[in-house]
Design an enzyme around this catalytic site. Structure first.
Site, PDB file in Angstrom:
ATOM      1  N   THR A   9       0.814  -1.219   0.000  1.00 51.02           N
ATOM      2  CA  THR A   9       0.000   0.000   0.000  1.00 51.02           C
ATOM      3  C   THR A   9       0.848   1.271   0.000  1.00 51.02           C
ATOM      4  O   THR A   9       0.318   2.375   0.008  1.00 51.02           O
ATOM      5  CB  THR A   9      -0.896   0.015   1.262  1.00 51.02           C
ATOM      6  OG1 THR A   9      -0.036  -0.237   2.393  1.00 51.02           O
ATOM      7  CG2 THR A   9      -1.975  -1.040   1.192  1.00 51.02           C
ATOM      8  N   VAL A  12       6.160   2.862  -3.098  1.00 49.10           N
ATOM      9  CA  VAL A  12       6.977   1.954  -3.914  1.00 49.10           C
ATOM     10  C   VAL A  12       6.197   0.669  -4.207  1.00 49.10           C
ATOM     11  O   VAL A  12       6.232   0.150  -5.325  1.00 49.10           O
ATOM     12  CB  VAL A  12       8.325   1.653  -3.212  1.00 49.10           C
ATOM     13  CG1 VAL A  12       9.133   0.651  -4.014  1.00 49.10           C
ATOM     14  CG2 VAL A  12       9.128   2.935  -3.027  1.00 49.10           C
ATOM     15  N   ARG A  37      -2.999  -1.494   9.600  1.00 48.30           N
ATOM     16  CA  ARG A  37      -3.815  -0.349   9.161  1.00 48.30           C
ATOM     17  C   ARG A  37      -4.516  -0.614   7.834  1.00 48.30           C
ATOM     18  O   ARG A  37      -5.597  -0.108   7.581  1.00 48.30           O
ATOM     19  CB  ARG A  37      -2.923   0.898   8.959  1.00 48.30           C
ATOM     20  CG  ARG A  37      -2.395   1.523  10.202  1.00 48.30           C
ATOM     21  CD  ARG A  37      -1.528   2.734   9.847  1.00 48.30           C
ATOM     22  NE  ARG A  37      -0.258   2.358   9.220  1.00 48.30           N
ATOM     23  CZ  ARG A  37       0.851   2.057   9.889  1.00 48.30           C
ATOM     24  NH1 ARG A  37       0.843   2.095  11.190  1.00 48.30           N
ATOM     25  NH2 ARG A  37       1.962   1.701   9.260  1.00 48.30           N
ATOM     26  N   SER A  38      -3.893  -1.392   6.970  1.00 48.13           N
ATOM     27  CA  SER A  38      -4.436  -1.584   5.619  1.00 48.13           C
ATOM     28  C   SER A  38      -5.043  -2.968   5.418  1.00 48.13           C
ATOM     29  O   SER A  38      -5.500  -3.278   4.308  1.00 48.13           O
ATOM     30  CB  SER A  38      -3.328  -1.412   4.573  1.00 48.13           C
ATOM     31  OG  SER A  38      -2.596  -0.278   4.831  1.00 48.13           O
ATOM     32  N   ARG A  96      21.982  -3.345   2.255  1.00 47.54           N
ATOM     33  CA  ARG A  96      22.740  -2.802   1.112  1.00 47.54           C
ATOM     34  C   ARG A  96      24.248  -2.956   1.270  1.00 47.54           C
ATOM     35  O   ARG A  96      24.936  -3.265   0.312  1.00 47.54           O
ATOM     36  CB  ARG A  96      22.387  -1.318   0.909  1.00 47.54           C
ATOM     37  CG  ARG A  96      20.985  -1.115   0.362  1.00 47.54           C
ATOM     38  CD  ARG A  96      20.708   0.356   0.181  1.00 47.54           C
ATOM     39  NE  ARG A  96      19.309   0.598  -0.125  1.00 47.54           N
ATOM     40  CZ  ARG A  96      18.691   1.730   0.122  1.00 47.54           C
ATOM     41  NH1 ARG A  96      19.337   2.751   0.651  1.00 47.54           N
ATOM     42  NH2 ARG A  96      17.418   1.873  -0.180  1.00 47.54           N
ATOM     43  N   CYS A 126      17.379   5.528  -3.976  1.00 44.88           N
ATOM     44  CA  CYS A 126      16.790   6.106  -5.193  1.00 44.88           C
ATOM     45  C   CYS A 126      17.681   7.160  -5.868  1.00 44.88           C
ATOM     46  O   CYS A 126      17.515   7.452  -7.054  1.00 44.88           O
ATOM     47  CB  CYS A 126      15.421   6.700  -4.879  1.00 44.88           C
ATOM     48  SG  CYS A 126      15.364   7.639  -3.360  1.00 44.88           S
ATOM     49  N   GLN A 153      16.175  16.167  -4.097  1.00 39.77           N
ATOM     50  CA  GLN A 153      15.357  14.959  -3.966  1.00 39.77           C
ATOM     51  C   GLN A 153      13.895  15.296  -3.632  1.00 39.77           C
ATOM     52  O   GLN A 153      13.608  16.087  -2.739  1.00 39.77           O
ATOM     53  CB  GLN A 153      15.981  14.051  -2.896  1.00 39.77           C
ATOM     54  CG  GLN A 153      17.429  13.701  -3.247  1.00 39.77           C
ATOM     55  CD  GLN A 153      18.078  12.697  -2.309  1.00 39.77           C
ATOM     56  OE1 GLN A 153      19.295  12.701  -2.172  1.00 39.77           O
ATOM     57  NE2 GLN A 153      17.314  11.831  -1.675  1.00 39.77           N
ATOM     58  N   SER A 156       8.459  12.459  -2.449  1.00 38.02           N
ATOM     59  CA  SER A 156       8.036  11.054  -2.461  1.00 38.02           C
ATOM     60  C   SER A 156       9.159  10.105  -2.064  1.00 38.02           C
ATOM     61  O   SER A 156       8.898   8.961  -1.691  1.00 38.02           O
ATOM     62  CB  SER A 156       7.515  10.667  -3.849  1.00 38.02           C
ATOM     63  OG  SER A 156       8.538  10.850  -4.805  1.00 38.02           O
ATOM     64  N   HIS A 242      13.759  12.810  -8.871  1.00 38.73           N
ATOM     65  CA  HIS A 242      14.987  13.333  -8.262  1.00 38.73           C
ATOM     66  C   HIS A 242      15.866  13.929  -9.364  1.00 38.73           C
ATOM     67  O   HIS A 242      15.927  13.398 -10.481  1.00 38.73           O
ATOM     68  CB  HIS A 242      15.779  12.199  -7.584  1.00 38.73           C
ATOM     69  CG  HIS A 242      15.189  11.713  -6.287  1.00 38.73           C
ATOM     70  ND1 HIS A 242      14.022  12.191  -5.751  1.00 38.73           N
ATOM     71  CD2 HIS A 242      15.638  10.764  -5.410  1.00 38.73           C
ATOM     72  CE1 HIS A 242      13.774  11.575  -4.604  1.00 38.73           C
ATOM     73  NE2 HIS A 242      14.734  10.698  -4.377  1.00 38.73           N
ATOM     74  N   ASN A 312      12.161   8.680  -9.072  1.00 38.50           N
ATOM     75  CA  ASN A 312      12.690   7.940  -7.911  1.00 38.50           C
ATOM     76  C   ASN A 312      11.840   6.737  -7.535  1.00 38.50           C
ATOM     77  O   ASN A 312      12.341   5.786  -6.927  1.00 38.50           O
ATOM     78  CB  ASN A 312      12.828   8.872  -6.700  1.00 38.50           C
ATOM     79  CG  ASN A 312      11.567   9.651  -6.392  1.00 38.50           C
ATOM     80  OD1 ASN A 312      11.164  10.503  -7.183  1.00 38.50           O
ATOM     81  ND2 ASN A 312      10.928   9.364  -5.285  1.00 38.50           N
TER      82      ASN A 312
END
Ligand SMILES: NC(=O)c1ccc[n+]([C@@H]2O[C@H](COP(=O)([O-])OP(=O)(O)OC[C@H]3O[C@@H](n4cnc5c(N)ncnc54)[C@H](OP(=O)(O)O)[C@@H]3O)[C@@H](O)[C@H]2O)c1
Length: 329
Positions: A9, A12, A37-38, A96, A126, A153, A156, A242, A312
């Site tokens: 939701t 991304v 919540r969703s 990462r 991003c 940037q 979002s 971006h 992005n």
């Protein structure tokens, strides 16, 4: 392929769904996870409603590939002891820099997927993704001694709450009303009609966590631990897209035409002619990484400058992850 989206939701997650549909990714079953919540919300995929669920025990058995787009703390908790068979392409920062986990931009270092034992693949930040693509193209011609970036940037980049806050702030400005503190919760400052030269927390040396990510991730993806880059990351009141202003300094004078050719022939990069500009609003909703205003420095022939724009949420996040999944299958 059974596909799972964790964080379905969010900005991304929703963009990932759109891209899977657009690219005809072979989805045999779709499972959507988000927070409590969703739960129960229905999201359309290929004309059919799919219900959003909360993450259950043994969630990893429900799909062959998961796109994970949740905040760092949620990803950390969910994946810290991950031993499943399903691929997980994770958009958070958690894995990462883990040497066991590949950090991939398919156009730059997609080959690492052929040899990895890890079932988690990390998706870079991003800003790192478009930056490292342009640098990979340039480095085919000459390796810069030093690179300096200013990244502008969009809101979002900080998720759906950030976009909502920017829109709310605009409303306060429109009616000329004082901005209450609860309209500055995400950014800590007024972003509407303004900009904020801080993304993330500052180190003692004054570098922000976002700036550090760009340097460390770029080094890992380019396979060059000595790659010398310094960034200044600035939040700007753009909703999506971006932009980066980049300067590269080389040891000797460089052939700008050869660099332009290398950028133009690099997959997913679009080099714009001198008379064309690109703005983040124009880049939003598209898949390319745009390079414009490529030029020599008038005072120093060892320097080049250029302007870069990309969406992005697409190449900076969801599209890159879908391309990783396409490489894996
Ligand atoms: N935005 C970008 O440009 C971008 C680019 C690259 C990487 N990333 C990274 O991608 C991740 C997601 O970013 P985003 O912009 O999509 O954020 P977002 O819009 O805030 O969405 C967050 C998603 O996580 C879900 N979530 C929160 N807590 C959860 C829980 N306990 N269990 C399951 N799901 C939970 C949310 O569900 P609810 O709707 O139910 O709250 C929502 O679906 C972050 O790690 C971010 O750093 C973002």
């Amino acid at each position: 392929m059974r596909v799972g989206i964790i964080g379905a939701t969010g900005l991304v997650g929703r963009t990932t769904l759109k891209i899977l549909e657009e690219r005809g990714f072979p989805v045999s079953e779709l499972i959507l996870f988000a927070s409590q919540r969703s739960a129960g919300e229905k999201i359309l995929f290929k004309g059919e409603e799919v219900e959003v669920m909360t993450i259950s025990d043994n969630w990893d058995l429900l799909a062959d590939v998961f796109f994970c787009s949740v905040d760092d703390d949620v990803a950390q908790e969910l994946l810290k002891d991950y031993k499943g068979e399903a691929w997980v392409i994770d958009k958070s920062k958690v894995f990462r820099m883990d040497p066991r986990v590949p950090l991939v931009v398919p156009e730059v270092n997609g080959d690492v997927l052929k040899t990895t034992d890890s079932r988690i693949v990390a998706n870079p930040n991003c800003t790192t993704i478009p930056f490292v693509m342009a640098l990979a193209a340039i480095r085919k011609m000459a390796r810069p001694q030093r690179t300096v970036v200013t990244a502008l940037q969009s809101a979002s980049g900080a998720g759906k709450a950030a976009i909502e806050e920017l829109r709310l702030q605009r409303e306060y400005l429109t009616v000329d009303q004082e901005m209450p503190a609860d309209a500055r919760e995400v950014f800590g400052h007024t972003l509407a009609a303004n900009l904020i030269p801080q993304i993330g927390s500052f180190s003692e040396a004054g570098e922000s966590s976002e700036e550090r990510k760009l340097r460390e991730e770029s080094r890992k993806i380019l396979g060059d631990p000595e790659f010398s880059v310094h960034a200044t990351c600035v939040r700007v009141p753009v909703e999506v897209g971006h932009s980066l202003s980049v300067t590269c300094v080389f040891e000797e004078a460089v052939d700008l035409k050869a660099i332009g050719k290398s950028l133009a022939s690099f997959p997913s990069i679009k080099l714009l002619p001198d008379n064309l500009l690109i703005t983040p609003v124009e880049a939003a909703g598209t898949d390319e990484v745009y390079v414009a205003r490529l030029r020599n420095d008038p005072a120093d022939e060892r320097m080049i400058h250029f302007w870069l724009c990309a969406d992005n949420l697409r190449k900076g996040a969801a599209l890159n992850a879908v391309q990783i999944a396409e490489s894996l299958i």
